[in-house]
Design a protein around this motif. Sequence first.
Motif, PDB file in Angstrom:
ATOM      1  N   TRP A 135       0.766  -1.200   0.158  1.00 51.40           N
ATOM      2  CA  TRP A 135       0.107   0.077   0.078  1.00 51.40           C
ATOM      3  C   TRP A 135       1.030   1.328  -0.067  1.00 51.40           C
ATOM      4  N   ASN A 136       2.222   1.240   0.369  1.00 48.09           N
ATOM      5  CA  ASN A 136       3.183   2.310   0.263  1.00 48.09           C
ATOM      6  C   ASN A 136       3.862   2.339  -1.093  1.00 48.09           C
ATOM      7  N   LEU A 137       3.594   1.462  -1.961  1.00 45.18           N
ATOM      8  CA  LEU A 137       4.368   1.503  -3.144  1.00 45.18           C
ATOM      9  C   LEU A 137       3.869   2.571  -4.142  1.00 45.18           C
ATOM     10  N   PRO A 138       4.467   2.796  -4.897  1.00 47.14           N
ATOM     11  CA  PRO A 138       4.180   3.997  -6.098  1.00 47.14           C
ATOM     12  C   PRO A 138       3.053   3.336  -6.942  1.00 47.14           C
ATOM     13  N   ILE A 139       2.109   4.355  -7.161  1.00 46.42           N
ATOM     14  CA  ILE A 139       0.728   4.046  -7.702  1.00 46.42           C
ATOM     15  C   ILE A 139       0.896   3.149  -9.009  1.00 46.42           C
ATOM     16  N   ASP A 140       1.864   3.533 -10.053  1.00 43.60           N
ATOM     17  CA  ASP A 140       1.889   2.976 -11.162  1.00 43.60           C
ATOM     18  C   ASP A 140       2.670   1.499 -10.973  1.00 43.60           C
ATOM     19  N   ILE A 141       2.839   1.362  -9.802  1.00 43.26           N
ATOM     20  CA  ILE A 141       3.516  -0.356  -9.591  1.00 43.26           C
ATOM     21  C   ILE A 141       2.348  -1.172  -8.989  1.00 43.26           C
ATOM     22  N   ILE A 142       1.428  -0.229  -7.961  1.00 36.22           N
ATOM     23  CA  ILE A 142       0.183  -1.108  -7.590  1.00 36.22           C
ATOM     24  C   ILE A 142      -0.690  -1.170  -8.679  1.00 36.22           C
ATOM     25  N   ALA A 143      -0.745  -0.225  -9.524  1.00 39.02           N
ATOM     26  CA  ALA A 143      -1.601  -0.720 -10.861  1.00 39.02           C
ATOM     27  C   ALA A 143      -1.422  -1.751 -11.538  1.00 39.02           C
ATOM     28  N   LEU A 174      13.044  -7.275  -3.235  1.00 39.38           N
ATOM     29  CA  LEU A 174      14.476  -7.448  -3.639  1.00 39.38           C
ATOM     30  C   LEU A 174      14.869  -6.377  -4.309  1.00 39.38           C
ATOM     31  N   SER A 175      14.080  -5.523  -4.964  1.00 38.29           N
ATOM     32  CA  SER A 175      14.636  -4.265  -5.931  1.00 38.29           C
ATOM     33  C   SER A 175      14.401  -3.028  -4.875  1.00 38.29           C
ATOM     34  N   GLU A 176      13.707  -3.201  -3.552  1.00 34.32           N
ATOM     35  CA  GLU A 176      13.840  -2.111  -2.642  1.00 34.32           C
ATOM     36  C   GLU A 176      13.070  -0.817  -3.356  1.00 34.32           C
ATOM     37  N   GLN A 177      12.082  -0.899  -3.951  1.00 34.74           N
ATOM     38  CA  GLN A 177      11.126   0.090  -4.519  1.00 34.74           C
ATOM     39  C   GLN A 177      11.039   1.258  -3.399  1.00 34.74           C
ATOM     40  N   ASN A 178      10.990   2.552  -3.799  1.00 34.30           N
ATOM     41  CA  ASN A 178      10.740   3.573  -3.149  1.00 34.30           C
ATOM     42  C   ASN A 178       9.116   3.692  -2.585  1.00 34.30           C
ATOM     43  N   LEU A 179       8.988   4.339  -1.502  1.00 36.66           N
ATOM     44  CA  LEU A 179       7.609   4.436  -0.969  1.00 36.66           C
ATOM     45  C   LEU A 179       6.823   5.548  -1.900  1.00 36.66           C
ATOM     46  N   VAL A 180       5.626   5.293  -1.833  1.00 38.75           N
ATOM     47  CA  VAL A 180       4.805   6.391  -2.541  1.00 38.75           C
ATOM     48  C   VAL A 180       5.025   7.569  -1.926  1.00 38.75           C
ATOM     49  N   ASN A 181       4.854   8.660  -2.684  1.00 39.75           N
ATOM     50  CA  ASN A 181       4.715   9.971  -2.105  1.00 39.75           C
ATOM     51  C   ASN A 181       3.489  10.728  -2.523  1.00 39.75           C
ATOM     52  N   THR A 182       2.458  10.301  -1.577  1.00 40.25           N
ATOM     53  CA  THR A 182       1.148  10.717  -1.763  1.00 40.25           C
ATOM     54  C   THR A 182       0.824  12.237  -1.258  1.00 40.25           C
ATOM     55  N   ARG A 183       0.236  13.076  -2.040  1.00 40.50           N
ATOM     56  CA  ARG A 183      -0.186  14.544  -1.511  1.00 40.50           C
ATOM     57  C   ARG A 183      -1.304  14.249  -0.322  1.00 40.50           C
ATOM     58  N   VAL A 184      -0.972  15.341   0.621  1.00 42.16           N
ATOM     59  CA  VAL A 184      -1.533  15.236   1.789  1.00 42.16           C
ATOM     60  C   VAL A 184      -2.263  16.823   2.062  1.00 42.16           C
TER      61      VAL A 184
END
Length: 243
Positions: free
Chosen positions: A197-205, A224-234
Motif C-alpha cells: 500500500w506504500n508502493l508507487p501508484i504505477d507499480i500498484i496498478a 528485492l528491488s527495494e522500491q521507494n515508498l509512494v509520495n502521496t499528497r496530503v
Amino acid sequence: MKWIIKRYKKSKLTKKLKALNVKVGKEVLSKKHLMEMESNSSIRDVKLVGDKDHYVKCGCYSYYRSGSIIGSVSIGRFCSISTEVVIGLEKNGHPLNWLSTSPFQYSENDITKLRSHEKMRYDPQMSSTEIGHDVWIGSGVIIYNGCTVNNGAVIAARSVVTKPVPPYAIVAGVPAKIIGYRLKPDLISLIQKSEWWNLPIDIIANLTFDRQAEFTNELKILMLSEQNLVNTRVVKFQTCVEI
C-alpha cells in the motif's frame, strides 16, 4: 501528535480538496475538527464526535460512507467502510464502579445545584482508534475507542469490536470473534513485510491482486528491488475555520 494545521476559508478549502480529489461531506465541513486527508480519499456526511484534541486521518483511496459516527481515528490506505459504522465509541461513557451510572451525579442539573460539598467529576480517558490498510468494515459495525483493526482485516456487518483484530482476520458477532483468515499465514507475513500500500501508484496498478501465486512472486521481486515508498499528497486542515 503535533499538528501543522492550515486554516482555510471554506471556499479555498473546497478548491484544495477538489484539486486532490478528496471528497468530504458538507456536514463534516460544518464542524470544527482536525483532519488529515490523503489524495483520492473520501469521507461523506458523517457525524464527528470528540473535542478539539481529537482528529480524523484518512489514507489515499479509502472511503467512509454516509450515516456513520467517527471519534478520533486513523484510517489507513485502501480501506472500505460502509454505512452506519461507529468508530470510537466510548468504552467508559458512564462510571461503572460508582453507585449509579447516571450522569446526574456530575452534570449541571437541579440535583447538583443542591449539593453542599465538592462537586463530583467524571472524565473518562479517550484514546484514538487505529484502522490499518486494506480493511473492509461492513454496515452497522461498532468499534470501541482504543481498538486497533490491523491490515487486511474484514469486519462483518453489525459486529461489535471490543478488542484488537489481527492482520487479515475475519471477525463477526457481538462481541466480534475471529471466524477465519483471508489468507494463509506465509502470505500474510509476506504482504505485511512488503507494505504494498506504500508502493508507487504505477507499480500498484500492475500487481496481480486476483491471483495469489503471481501476486506472491511479484511482491518478492519488488522487495528485492527495494522500491521507494509512494509520495502521496496530503491536506491537513481544521474544518469550519474562517480567517
